[in-house]
Design an enzyme around this catalytic site. Sequence first.
Site, PDB file in Angstrom:
ATOM      1  N   HIS A 123       0.874  -1.178   0.000  1.00 26.15           N
ATOM      2  CA  HIS A 123       0.000   0.000   0.000  1.00 26.15           C
ATOM      3  C   HIS A 123       0.913   1.230   0.000  1.00 26.15           C
ATOM      4  CE1 HIS A 123      -2.818   2.953   1.780  1.00 26.15           C
ATOM      5  NE2 HIS A 123      -3.785   2.119   1.455  1.00 26.15           N
ATOM      6  N   ASP A 200       2.944  -4.654   8.153  1.00 26.18           N
ATOM      7  CA  ASP A 200       1.729  -3.842   8.004  1.00 26.18           C
ATOM      8  C   ASP A 200       0.526  -4.777   8.135  1.00 26.18           C
ATOM      9  OD1 ASP A 200      -0.489  -2.505   7.075  1.00 26.18           O
ATOM     10  OD2 ASP A 200       0.461  -1.733   5.262  1.00 26.18           O
ATOM     11  N   GLN A 203      -4.648  -5.073   6.803  1.00 23.28           N
ATOM     12  CA  GLN A 203      -5.644  -5.956   6.186  1.00 23.28           C
ATOM     13  C   GLN A 203      -5.717  -7.319   6.871  1.00 23.28           C
ATOM     14  OE1 GLN A 203      -7.857  -5.283   3.779  1.00 23.28           O
ATOM     15  NE2 GLN A 203      -7.118  -3.197   3.569  1.00 23.28           N
ATOM     16  N   LYS A 226     -10.355  -0.924  10.546  1.00 24.69           N
ATOM     17  CA  LYS A 226     -10.427  -2.188   9.790  1.00 24.69           C
ATOM     18  C   LYS A 226     -10.634  -3.373  10.739  1.00 24.69           C
ATOM     19  CE  LYS A 226      -7.583  -0.209   6.281  1.00 24.69           C
ATOM     20  NZ  LYS A 226      -7.841   0.008   4.881  1.00 24.69           N
ATOM     21  N   CYS A 364      -4.640   2.257  -3.773  1.00 24.77           N
ATOM     22  CA  CYS A 364      -3.404   2.792  -3.165  1.00 24.77           C
ATOM     23  C   CYS A 364      -2.251   1.808  -3.328  1.00 24.77           C
ATOM     24  CB  CYS A 364      -3.591   3.133  -1.693  1.00 24.77           C
ATOM     25  SG  CYS A 364      -4.780   4.434  -1.409  1.00 24.77           S
TER      26      CYS A 364
HETATM   27  N1  PMP Z   1      -1.743  -0.642   4.585  1.00 21.27           N
HETATM   28  C1  PMP Z   1      -2.688  -1.415   4.058  1.00 21.27           C
HETATM   29  C2  PMP Z   1      -2.338  -2.794   3.624  1.00 21.27           C
HETATM   30  C3  PMP Z   1      -3.985  -0.935   3.925  1.00 21.27           C
HETATM   31  O1  PMP Z   1      -4.927  -1.702   3.383  1.00 21.27           O
HETATM   32  C4  PMP Z   1      -4.291   0.377   4.373  1.00 21.27           C
HETATM   33  C5  PMP Z   1      -5.688   0.950   4.262  1.00 21.27           C
HETATM   34  N2  PMP Z   1      -6.284   0.752   3.001  1.00 21.27           N
HETATM   35  C6  PMP Z   1      -3.269   1.139   4.922  1.00 21.27           C
HETATM   36  C7  PMP Z   1      -2.012   0.600   5.017  1.00 21.27           C
HETATM   37  C8  PMP Z   1      -3.501   2.531   5.418  1.00 21.27           C
HETATM   38  O2  PMP Z   1      -4.377   2.537   6.499  1.00 21.27           O
HETATM   39  P1  PMP Z   1      -4.957   3.902   7.062  1.00 21.27           P
HETATM   40  O3  PMP Z   1      -5.489   4.653   5.872  1.00 21.27           O
HETATM   41  O4  PMP Z   1      -6.036   3.479   7.989  1.00 21.27           O
HETATM   42  O5  PMP Z   1      -3.850   4.624   7.723  1.00 21.27           O
END
Ligand code: PMP
Length: 407
Positions: A123, A200, A203, A226, A364
């Site tokens: 991401h 990270d 997910q 999440k 993203c």
């Molecule tokens: N890493 C991953 C794998 C994600 O899916 C996301 C959210 N889509 C993020 C980071 C970023 O999370 P946040 O926008 O809640 O900071």
Amino acid sequence: QPLFDVYAVRRDFPILSQQVNGKPLVYLDNGASSQRPEAVLQAMDSYYREMHSNVHRGAHTLADRATTAFEGARKKVQQFLNAPSAREIIWTRGTTEAINLVANGLAPLLKPGDEILLSQMEHHANIVPWQMLAERTGAKVLPIDVTPEGELDMDSFHSLLGERTRVLAITHVSNALGTVNPVADMVAKAKTQGVITLVDGAQAVGHFQPDVQALDCDFYVFSAHKLFGPTGIGVLYGRAALLEAMPPWQGGGEMIERVSFAGTTYNTLPYKFEAGTPAIAEAVGLGAAIDYLATLDRDAMEAAESGLLQRANELVSSVPGMTIIGTSPNKVPLISFKIDGLHPSDIGTLLDQQGIAIRAGHHCAMPLMEYYGLPGGTARASFAFYNTLEEVEQLFAALQKIQRLFA
Ligand code: PMP
């Protein structure tokens, strides 16, 4: 009675029982953000009604109540992650801020020529902070390749991991593909080279419970929204020795021990990284989400989720021209797909007209979309434990119709 009664569980989530565009809502955008059970809404409401005050500083009863609730939530997160100590649980605004905090904190440890290993499926939140760190320190960011099936290429990992590697930052689960990566093996391998590791978990946490001691990673990060909790709060787990060695992230109240113009000293962990008034009600809400999840049968819930993915995979061939991107056998219930002759964003709009919420675009994860040659991205249906087999079938019935009429 089934071990996991999805229809009973759905009643805990008030938002799910509504009509959208004249149709019952089918919420399949859990990868972007999941929904909150009544227990979380109530916990935050009663926090504000009965105990709100600023934490840690007050010499009065409400301040004590708020502090107890707030620090109790930290303890719940510690237990959820199986972290050795609550001192190693730092509140952040979310995954993004947690990764930025770590990247900032590691700056003094990096020198020109050092290498930061990421992967092609990260991401942007796990790419850009490292690029910014590389710019500051002269280190280099190197991506581990992805295979056509959407797994991390272990040959690429092994050939990139070397004497110059200082950091390995990888996602536990890909938000764009659903792949569950072999992070424990990768961390173990990286450790043999003295590499600092970050996982990270954004997910992952909505689908299974990570154990940071079993993973043996130095940092693990996730966002509460999440994990069926509130927005505006997330978690950084960090190994105490590394957190101690890192400089503070932001300066202000709470993060100090003593301030004078001759010099300021910093608070102990975890407060050293928590400048200013924190997201108190949100911490309480996250604690309530963790408590709520503990009332469900984990194994049965995970089996039900596998059932959703299996049903989705069975139905792919019922939609002409539909292809799944990311076909690893190790996946959370998420399908990223394209349909010949249809733009992903049109799929999203047409499904929305039928009350079905998915996400379309690059998720993203532009470098990954580039790898697959999909500049318009994919359509992504991401399931949670409260989704039903009927909803999977409704998605596919809608896709069949869209394909017939518009492709
Ligand atoms: N890493 C991953 C794998 C994600 O899916 C996301 C959210 N889509 C993020 C980071 C970023 O999370 P946040 O926008 O809640 O900071």
